[in-house]
Scaffold this motif. Structure first.
Motif, PDB file in Angstrom:
ATOM      1  N   LEU A  55       0.830  -1.199   0.000  1.00 39.52           N
ATOM      2  CA  LEU A  55       0.000   0.000   0.000  1.00 39.52           C
ATOM      3  C   LEU A  55       0.867   1.253   0.000  1.00 39.52           C
ATOM      4  CD1 LEU A  55      -3.012   0.825   0.113  1.00 39.52           C
ATOM      5  CD2 LEU A  55      -2.792   0.911   2.601  1.00 39.52           C
ATOM      6  N   ALA A  56       1.894   1.277   0.876  1.00 44.55           N
ATOM      7  CA  ALA A  56       2.804   2.432   0.923  1.00 44.55           C
ATOM      8  C   ALA A  56       3.632   2.537  -0.346  1.00 44.55           C
ATOM      9  CB  ALA A  56       3.727   2.312   2.134  1.00 44.55           C
ATOM     10  N   TYR A  57       3.827   1.433  -1.017  1.00 42.28           N
ATOM     11  CA  TYR A  57       4.539   1.397  -2.291  1.00 42.28           C
ATOM     12  C   TYR A  57       3.660   1.963  -3.396  1.00 42.28           C
ATOM     13  CZ  TYR A  57       7.555  -1.022  -5.798  1.00 42.28           C
ATOM     14  OH  TYR A  57       8.402  -1.335  -6.830  1.00 42.28           O
ATOM     15  N   ALA A  58       2.377   1.597  -3.406  1.00 40.13           N
ATOM     16  CA  ALA A  58       1.498   1.922  -4.525  1.00 40.13           C
ATOM     17  C   ALA A  58       1.054   3.377  -4.545  1.00 40.13           C
ATOM     18  CB  ALA A  58       0.275   1.006  -4.500  1.00 40.13           C
ATOM     19  N   VAL A  59       0.585   3.878  -3.408  1.00 38.51           N
ATOM     20  CA  VAL A  59      -0.063   5.194  -3.389  1.00 38.51           C
ATOM     21  C   VAL A  59       0.872   6.324  -3.827  1.00 38.51           C
ATOM     22  CG1 VAL A  59      -1.165   6.914  -1.907  1.00 38.51           C
ATOM     23  CG2 VAL A  59      -1.812   4.501  -1.715  1.00 38.51           C
ATOM     24  N   PRO A  60       2.129   6.391  -3.355  1.00 36.75           N
ATOM     25  CA  PRO A  60       2.988   7.521  -3.764  1.00 36.75           C
ATOM     26  C   PRO A  60       3.502   7.443  -5.197  1.00 36.75           C
ATOM     27  CG  PRO A  60       3.722   6.542  -1.679  1.00 36.75           C
ATOM     28  CD  PRO A  60       2.778   5.585  -2.314  1.00 36.75           C
ATOM     29  N   LEU A  61       3.325   6.310  -5.879  1.00 38.43           N
ATOM     30  CA  LEU A  61       3.911   6.162  -7.215  1.00 38.43           C
ATOM     31  C   LEU A  61       3.427   7.231  -8.183  1.00 38.43           C
ATOM     32  CD1 LEU A  61       3.906   2.292  -7.723  1.00 38.43           C
ATOM     33  CD2 LEU A  61       5.906   3.786  -7.733  1.00 38.43           C
ATOM     34  N   LEU A  62       2.190   7.708  -7.995  1.00 31.67           N
ATOM     35  CA  LEU A  62       1.679   8.750  -8.880  1.00 31.67           C
ATOM     36  C   LEU A  62       2.482  10.043  -8.727  1.00 31.67           C
ATOM     37  CD1 LEU A  62      -2.135   8.164  -8.370  1.00 31.67           C
ATOM     38  CD2 LEU A  62      -0.802   7.639 -10.415  1.00 31.67           C
ATOM     39  N   VAL A  63       3.048  10.252  -7.546  1.00 33.54           N
ATOM     40  CA  VAL A  63       3.864  11.443  -7.310  1.00 33.54           C
ATOM     41  C   VAL A  63       5.327  11.176  -7.626  1.00 33.54           C
ATOM     42  CG1 VAL A  63       4.668  13.076  -5.559  1.00 33.54           C
ATOM     43  CG2 VAL A  63       2.298  12.326  -5.555  1.00 33.54           C
ATOM     44  N   THR A  64       5.813   9.989  -7.278  1.00 35.61           N
ATOM     45  CA  THR A  64       7.247   9.738  -7.415  1.00 35.61           C
ATOM     46  C   THR A  64       7.697   9.697  -8.877  1.00 35.61           C
ATOM     47  OG1 THR A  64       6.863   7.345  -7.230  1.00 35.61           O
ATOM     48  CG2 THR A  64       7.403   8.532  -5.218  1.00 35.61           C
ATOM     49  N   GLY A  65       6.798   9.301  -9.784  1.00 39.34           N
ATOM     50  CA  GLY A  65       7.146   9.408 -11.196  1.00 39.34           C
ATOM     51  C   GLY A  65       7.383  10.857 -11.590  1.00 39.34           C
ATOM     52  N   ARG A  66       6.531  11.760 -11.068  1.00 48.47           N
ATOM     53  CA  ARG A  66       6.694  13.186 -11.345  1.00 48.47           C
ATOM     54  C   ARG A  66       7.940  13.750 -10.670  1.00 48.47           C
ATOM     55  NH1 ARG A  66       2.088  15.761 -13.103  1.00 48.47           N
ATOM     56  NH2 ARG A  66       1.074  14.378 -14.597  1.00 48.47           N
ATOM     57  N   LEU A  67       8.242  13.253  -9.465  1.00 47.23           N
ATOM     58  CA  LEU A  67       9.456  13.715  -8.795  1.00 47.23           C
ATOM     59  C   LEU A  67      10.689  13.387  -9.634  1.00 47.23           C
ATOM     60  CD1 LEU A  67       8.723  12.706  -5.078  1.00 47.23           C
ATOM     61  CD2 LEU A  67       8.792  15.016  -6.030  1.00 47.23           C
ATOM     62  N   GLY A  68      10.647  12.230 -10.306  1.00 52.22           N
ATOM     63  CA  GLY A  68      11.747  11.891 -11.200  1.00 52.22           C
ATOM     64  C   GLY A  68      11.860  12.858 -12.359  1.00 52.22           C
ATOM     65  N   ASP A  69      10.705  13.294 -12.904  1.00 51.38           N
ATOM     66  CA  ASP A  69      10.722  14.297 -13.967  1.00 51.38           C
ATOM     67  C   ASP A  69      11.261  15.626 -13.451  1.00 51.38           C
ATOM     68  OD1 ASP A  69       9.722  12.624 -15.899  1.00 51.38           O
ATOM     69  OD2 ASP A  69       7.643  13.244 -15.628  1.00 51.38           O
ATOM     70  N   ARG A  70      10.844  15.991 -12.238  1.00 52.94           N
ATOM     71  CA  ARG A  70      11.166  17.323 -11.696  1.00 52.94           C
ATOM     72  C   ARG A  70      12.599  17.424 -11.197  1.00 52.94           C
ATOM     73  NH1 ARG A  70      12.827  21.290 -10.605  1.00 52.94           N
ATOM     74  NH2 ARG A  70      11.966  23.122  -9.560  1.00 52.94           N
ATOM     75  N   PHE A  71      13.056  16.409 -10.459  1.00 53.68           N
ATOM     76  CA  PHE A  71      14.383  16.465  -9.845  1.00 53.68           C
ATOM     77  C   PHE A  71      15.393  15.523 -10.498  1.00 53.68           C
ATOM     78  CE2 PHE A  71      11.341  17.651  -6.491  1.00 53.68           C
ATOM     79  CZ  PHE A  71      11.805  18.926  -6.207  1.00 53.68           C
ATOM     80  N   GLY A  72      14.947  14.789 -11.496  1.00 51.76           N
ATOM     81  CA  GLY A  72      15.828  13.870 -12.205  1.00 51.76           C
ATOM     82  C   GLY A  72      15.682  12.449 -11.689  1.00 51.76           C
ATOM     83  N   PRO A  73      15.633  11.469 -12.598  1.00 50.48           N
ATOM     84  CA  PRO A  73      15.506  10.074 -12.169  1.00 50.48           C
ATOM     85  C   PRO A  73      16.638   9.627 -11.246  1.00 50.48           C
ATOM     86  CG  PRO A  73      15.118  10.265 -14.525  1.00 50.48           C
ATOM     87  CD  PRO A  73      15.626  11.592 -14.065  1.00 50.48           C
ATOM     88  N   LYS A  74      17.847  10.096 -11.524  1.00 53.15           N
ATOM     89  CA  LYS A  74      18.990   9.671 -10.723  1.00 53.15           C
ATOM     90  C   LYS A  74      18.847  10.105  -9.276  1.00 53.15           C
ATOM     91  CE  LYS A  74      24.029  10.108 -10.392  1.00 53.15           C
ATOM     92  NZ  LYS A  74      25.261  10.554 -11.095  1.00 53.15           N
TER      93      LYS A  74
END
Length: 507
Positions: A65-84
């Motif tokens: 559950l903790a893995y699934a819910v933030p994924l919608l944001v964490t993909g964007r965080l990768g775009d915003r701050f870089g995947p690395k």
């Protein structure tokens, strides 16, 4: 590995995307190993922390559950701050949370630590797919996705066996401690090898985050706790059907909000106009739901009914993983050449057959060799599902949507997993009651060791019936992929340019 041409992609002449992908795959491997290790250790954790089936399954459900819910944001965080950068932060959180999991001494604190671990995993996962999308030519992504699929196969083999050895020799705590050296090595390699890709500015829809999180939690909690409360009242006016209904309504409100928000939505609904993206998401949800659901009843049966040690029960998964590892590279090459429907139909049909076959063999006296046959067939299924679904769903994503698209895809995958974990928890308790074992209390004392003969038959029947859930999920997946379209991307079947990466950003 071929070097991507600088003239067509903007890369330096000596840049090769494969080392970066291999570095990130180490972290992805650790996440998958963690899932399978916990599955094989679940009966022992239940016994040693003195809890019941429902509570110990929350160790898995809370993480998912903790893995699934933030994924919608964490993909964007990768775009915003870089995947690395995002990947490295997630890897650090996951590694430290693994230490916390190993040091805890109660089921409640273990569940809390697993939540933190899930957040770390959610930061890492979308970045792997985003790097594939942004650094590999579309026509070559099938091979990259094959590595992604083969990683799942290696983890499927290594996780249960390593977990069994650690639990038998050192204790269940070491299934989490083992993540620490892997995490450190993965961090160093990713720091050195993964390129700093261009970033894209994004706004963050915190209302959407809240709606999606609350909706998924209410549905999952209602499903998993439903049998405990006999699908009736929890307290006062609060009931299980009301909880699940409220979750569905909140999630519907989330979808409505995504279509009307004036800034960037968490889920760009326009992505679903691509038929293959939509079907790929539905297909991977069914795969994830089924695989999560099948492991728990199988290990409860192997360790409780047959009295096998965690290591011995884990070895029964070896045929599946070996077949998957052998076939994944060949299937990855086919993904770039043939209609994805043909491959995924083989995957879902053989998966449904393998799970139904296995469910018929869950008896107290089935010869071991017979159990290995459906497991081997299930390896064929996995090879024909993970890479083909991932490559097909993401093939047409624009570069600027790589993070959000990977986030949506992985969110769908994880929501399938958490629903599978919740549903199997309810189904196990229901089947135990129906077979005269009184729910989680009926056989709980025998978990992790061979139970009395009088209990073995009814308990096996309960686990056999629970394994029909994955069968139904695979049948639904089979129907879905009938509607896959032949990929129309310009790069399909021939060399195409990868996303440009500035020379100054390369390691």
């Amino acid at each position: 590995m071929a070097t991507t041409s600088a003239s067509t992609s903007g890369l330096t002449e000596d840049y090769k995307p494969w080392p970066a992908l291999w570095a990130m795959v180490i972290g992805f491997f650790m996440i998958l190993v963690d899932n399978t290790i916990v599955s094989v250790a679940t009966p022992v954790i239940q016994r040693e922390l003195d809890t019941d089936y429902n509570n110990v399954i929350w160790v898995t459900s809370a993480y998912l559950l903790a893995y699934a819910v933030p994924l919608l944001v964490t993909g964007r965080l990768g775009d915003r701050f870089g995947p690395k950068n995002t990947y490295l932060v997630g890897l650090a959180i996951f590694t430290l949370a693994s230490l916390w999991c190993g040091l805890t001494g109660s089921i409640e604190m273990l569940i809390v630590a697993r939540v933190v671990q899930g957040v770390g995993a959610s930061l890492m996962t979308p970045q792997t797919m985003a790097v594939i999308t942004r650094t590999f030519a579309p026509a070559n992504r099938g091979s990259a996705m094959a590595l992604w699929g083969a990683t799942a196969g290696v983890a499927t083999l290594v996780g249960p066996i390593l977990g069994g050895v650690l639990v038998d020799s050192l204790g269940w705590e070491w299934i989490f401690f083992v993540n620490i050296p892997i995490g450190v090595i993965g961090f160093v390699l990713a720091w050195r090898l993964v390129p700093t890709l261009p970033t894209h500015s994004h706004s963050f829809d915190w209302i959407g985050v809240a709606l999606s999180g609350v909706g998924v939690f209410l549905v999952v909690f209602g499903i998993q706790e439903g049998e405990k409360y006999e699908w009736g009242q929890i307290s006062g006016i609060l009931s299980v059907p009301l909880l699940i209904g409220a979750g569905v309504l909140v999630f519907a409100a989330f979808i409505w909000w995504q279509g009307r928000i004036r800034t960037e939505p968490l889920v760009p609904l326009g992505l679903f106009r691509d038929r293959n993206f939509s079907i790929g998401n539905g297909g991977i949800a069914m795969v994830s739901l089924a695989i999560t659901a099948m492991s728990l009843p199988f290990f409860f049966y192997a360790q409780g009914v047959r009295g096998w040690s965690p290591t011995e029960s884990a070895l029964l998964m070896a045929p599946m993983a070996i077949v998957l590892m052998i076939l994944s590279p060949f299937v990855g090459k086919l993904v770039d050449r043939v209609h994805p429907r043909n491959i995924t139909l083989v995957g879902f049909s053989t998966a449904a057959i393998a799970m139904f076959w296995l469910s018929r063999l869950i008896t107290p006296d089935t010869p071991v060799w017979q159990l290995t046959l459906p497991m081997a067939l299930f390896g064929v299924s996995n090879a024909c599902l993970w890479a083909p679904l991932g490559a097909t769903a993401t093939r047409n994503l624009p570069i600027t949507a790589a993070g959000s698209g990977a986030g949506v895809y992985n969110t769908t995958r994880q929501i399938g997993a958490v629903l599978g974990s919740a549903a199997i928890a309810a189904l196990i308790e229901s089947r135990l009651r129906s077979n005269g074992l009184g729910g989680s209390s009926g056989a709980g004392e025998s978990s992790g060791a061979s139970m009395p003969e009088v209990v073995q038959g009814p308990f096996s029947d309960a686990m056999s019936q629970a394994l029909l859930l994955p069968v139904f999920a695979f049948v639904i997946g089979f129907v879905l992929v009938l509607f896959l379209a032949k990929p129309s991307h310009a790069g399909h079947g021939r060399t195409a340019a990868a996303a440009p990466i500035p020379e100054s950003s390369l390691p």
